[in-house]
Design an enzyme around this catalytic site. Structure first.
Site, PDB file in Angstrom:
ATOM      1  N   MET A  30       0.853  -1.196   0.000  1.00 59.55           N
ATOM      2  CA  MET A  30       0.000   0.000   0.000  1.00 59.55           C
ATOM      3  C   MET A  30       0.891   1.249   0.000  1.00 59.55           C
ATOM      4  O   MET A  30       0.440   2.343   0.350  1.00 59.55           O
ATOM      5  CB  MET A  30      -0.931  -0.010   1.215  1.00 59.55           C
ATOM      6  CG  MET A  30      -1.846  -1.241   1.206  1.00 59.55           C
ATOM      7  SD  MET A  30      -3.415  -0.992   2.020  1.00 59.55           S
ATOM      8  CE  MET A  30      -2.894  -0.652   3.679  1.00 59.55           C
ATOM      9  N   LEU A  33       6.660   3.021   1.615  1.00 61.35           N
ATOM     10  CA  LEU A  33       7.574   1.881   1.704  1.00 61.35           C
ATOM     11  C   LEU A  33       8.641   2.084   2.770  1.00 61.35           C
ATOM     12  O   LEU A  33       9.150   3.186   2.953  1.00 61.35           O
ATOM     13  CB  LEU A  33       8.246   1.653   0.340  1.00 61.35           C
ATOM     14  CG  LEU A  33       7.286   1.399  -0.819  1.00 61.35           C
ATOM     15  CD1 LEU A  33       8.067   1.191  -2.117  1.00 61.35           C
ATOM     16  CD2 LEU A  33       6.371   0.213  -0.549  1.00 61.35           C
ATOM     17  N   GLU A  35      11.845  -0.434   5.133  1.00 68.93           N
ATOM     18  CA  GLU A  35      12.789  -1.543   4.927  1.00 68.93           C
ATOM     19  C   GLU A  35      12.128  -2.919   4.939  1.00 68.93           C
ATOM     20  O   GLU A  35      12.676  -3.864   4.371  1.00 68.93           O
ATOM     21  CB  GLU A  35      13.912  -1.484   5.965  1.00 68.93           C
ATOM     22  CG  GLU A  35      14.934  -0.422   5.612  1.00 68.93           C
ATOM     23  CD  GLU A  35      15.960  -0.219   6.706  1.00 68.93           C
ATOM     24  OE1 GLU A  35      16.509  -1.210   7.191  1.00 68.93           O
ATOM     25  OE2 GLU A  35      16.170   0.947   7.080  1.00 68.93           O
ATOM     26  N   HIS A  37       9.225  -3.642   3.455  1.00 65.26           N
ATOM     27  CA  HIS A  37       8.846  -3.866   2.057  1.00 65.26           C
ATOM     28  C   HIS A  37      10.087  -4.154   1.211  1.00 65.26           C
ATOM     29  O   HIS A  37      10.070  -5.025   0.343  1.00 65.26           O
ATOM     30  CB  HIS A  37       8.184  -2.615   1.475  1.00 65.26           C
ATOM     31  CG  HIS A  37       6.920  -2.195   2.140  1.00 65.26           C
ATOM     32  ND1 HIS A  37       6.812  -1.036   2.881  1.00 65.26           N
ATOM     33  CD2 HIS A  37       5.694  -2.776   2.169  1.00 65.26           C
ATOM     34  CE1 HIS A  37       5.576  -0.916   3.318  1.00 65.26           C
ATOM     35  NE2 HIS A  37       4.877  -1.953   2.916  1.00 65.26           N
ATOM     36  N   GLY A 147       5.124  -9.945   4.344  1.00 68.39           N
ATOM     37  CA  GLY A 147       5.895  -9.852   5.580  1.00 68.39           C
ATOM     38  C   GLY A 147       5.177 -10.542   6.733  1.00 68.39           C
ATOM     39  O   GLY A 147       3.936 -10.536   6.802  1.00 68.39           O
ATOM     40  N   LYS A 149       5.167  -9.593   9.740  1.00 67.15           N
ATOM     41  CA  LYS A 149       4.604  -8.633  10.693  1.00 67.15           C
ATOM     42  C   LYS A 149       3.085  -8.761  10.640  1.00 67.15           C
ATOM     43  O   LYS A 149       2.402  -8.739  11.664  1.00 67.15           O
ATOM     44  CB  LYS A 149       5.057  -7.207  10.330  1.00 67.15           C
ATOM     45  CG  LYS A 149       4.987  -6.220  11.460  1.00 67.15           C
ATOM     46  CD  LYS A 149       3.712  -5.434  11.493  1.00 67.15           C
ATOM     47  CE  LYS A 149       3.642  -4.461  10.349  1.00 67.15           C
ATOM     48  NZ  LYS A 149       2.304  -3.830  10.280  1.00 67.15           N
ATOM     49  N   ARG A 187       2.485   2.701   9.401  1.00 62.02           N
ATOM     50  CA  ARG A 187       1.745   3.484  10.394  1.00 62.02           C
ATOM     51  C   ARG A 187       2.638   4.056  11.491  1.00 62.02           C
ATOM     52  O   ARG A 187       2.185   4.910  12.253  1.00 62.02           O
ATOM     53  CB  ARG A 187       0.611   2.646  11.007  1.00 62.02           C
ATOM     54  CG  ARG A 187      -0.529   2.393  10.038  1.00 62.02           C
ATOM     55  CD  ARG A 187      -1.732   1.764  10.720  1.00 62.02           C
ATOM     56  NE  ARG A 187      -2.901   1.736   9.855  1.00 62.02           N
ATOM     57  CZ  ARG A 187      -3.287   0.694   9.124  1.00 62.02           C
ATOM     58  NH1 ARG A 187      -2.587  -0.429   9.143  1.00 62.02           N
ATOM     59  NH2 ARG A 187      -4.360   0.764   8.351  1.00 62.02           N
TER      60      ARG A 187
END
Ligand code: PAF
Length: 281
Positions: A30, A33, A35, A37, A147, A149, A187
Site C-alpha cells: 500500500m 515503503l 525496509e 517492504h 511480511g 509482521k 503506520r
C-alpha cells in the site's frame, strides 16, 4: 522501471514475460515503503527474473471509521526507492478501475479471518483477500512476497491460494525491526516522538515471552498476565488484544508447548499497531 496504471496492460505485460519463460515475483504493497517492504523486494529479485511491485491503498480493507483517508502516501519517495532496487514494473491501479460501481464479488476466508485482528476489524480480511485475489489475477505472478509482521494476513493469503487453486507460491519473510525492536510499519509515521518511545513496549513484551518460554516458563496465564502488566505500564498504550495461539490455525492455546505465536494489537495514542513473535520449538 515501467510504470503501469492500466489493468489490462499489467496483465499483458505479465503474459508476455511468462511466454518468454520469465519467473515473475510480485510484492503487493500500500506504499509508504520501508525496509520491511524492501526486504521483500530484495528476496523477489533473488528468486525471480522479473519483479513487479504494486502500490494500491485498498479502500475495501478499511472500515469507514478507520484511517483510509489519512493512510501515509508518499508515491514520489516510493518511486525513488524502487528505482534504486531496479525493479521491472510498478503497478499503480486506480481505485475506480479496481472497484468500479457495481462491484459485487468478495473473497472470504472463513475461520482465520474471524480471529485476532478480525475481531476488531470485521471486514478487513475480506477486503485483503478480495484485493489479493484480484491482484494475483491481474499480475499473474509465480511467487508473491508478504511480511510476517502481518502474520494473520499471510496465513489467510496462503489459505485462499490453496483453496482457490491460484497458481502462485506465497512466500513470507521475517519482520524487519527498527534499531530498538519496534516492527517496521507504514503506520509508525503517525507516532509523535513520545509515542514512538512508548511503542517499543510491544516488542519488549514479545521478547519477554520469548525469553520466559526459553527459560522454562510453562504457566501461560501467568505469562500473559505479566505481558499485559508490562504493556499496561506505558500510559499511552492501550492493548486491543494479546493472544497465544497455534501458529497454523490461530486457535488459542491453553498451555505452552511446541511453537506458540504470541500476537498483539495495541493503540499507541490513536495509532493501532500490530506485532507478533513465534516462540518455542
Ligand atoms: O499488507 C498490505 O500492505 C496490504 O494489506 C496488501 C497485502 C497490499 C493488500 O492491500
Amino acid at each position: 522501471m515501467r510504470e503501469i496504471k492500466d489493468l489490462r496492460e499489467m496483465h499483458l505485460y505479465s503474459l508476455k514475460a511468462r511466454s518468454h519463460g520469465k519467473k515473475i515475483g510480485f510484492v503487493p504493497t500500500m506504499g509508504a515503503l520501508h525496509e520491511g517492504h524492501l526486504s521483500l523486494v530484495v528476496e523477489a529479485k533473488k528468486r525471480c527474473d522479473i519483479v513487479v511491485v504494486s502500490i494500491f491503498v485498498n479502500p475495501i480493507q478499511f472500515a469507514p471509521s478507520e484511517d483510509f483517508a489519512s493512510y501515509p502516501r508518499s508515491l514520489g519517495k516510493d518511486k525513488k526507492l524502487l528505482k534504486n532496487f531496479a525493479i521491472d514494473a510498478l503497478f499503480l491501479p486506480a481505485a475506480e478501475k479496481m472497484f468500479p460501481g457495481g462491484f459485487k464479488t468478495f473473497v472470504e476466508v472463513e475461520a482465520l479471518s474471524k480471529k485476532m485482528c478480525g475481531r476488531s476489524r470485521p471486514a478487513h480480511f475480506r477486503g485483503v483477500a478480495t484485493v489479493a485475489t484480484k491482484l494475483f489475477n491481474i499480475v499473474n505472478p509465480d511467487l508473491a512476497f508478504f511480511g510476517e509482521k502481518d502474520y494473520q494476513q499471510q496465513l489467510i493469503i496462503k489459505q485462499l491460494v490453496a483453496d482457490l487453486n491460484l497458481p502462485v507460491e506465497v512466500v513470507s519473510l521475517p519482520t524487519v525491526r527498527e534499531f530498538d525492536g519496534l516492527a517496521m510499519s507504514s503506520r509508525n509515521a503517525y507516532l509523535n516522538p513520545r509515542e514512538r518511545k512508548s511503542a517499543v513496549i510491544l516488542y519488549k513484551a514479545l521478547s519477554l515471552a520469548q525469553r520466559e518460554v526459553k527459560g522454562g516458563e510453562r504457566d501461560l496465564n501467568k505469562l500473559l498476565f505479566r505481558l499485559r502488566a508490562l504493556i499496561g505500564s506505558e500510559p499511552s498504550v492501550r492493548l486491543d488484544y494479546l493472544v497465544a495461539v497455534d501458529p497454523k490455525t490461530l486457535q488459542e492455546v491453553k498451555k505452552i508447548g511446541g511453537k506458540v505465536l504470541f500476537a498483539l494489537a495495541a493503540f499507541i495514542g490513536k495509532t493501532r499497531l500490530i506485532d507478533n513473535m513465534v516462540v518455542g520449538e
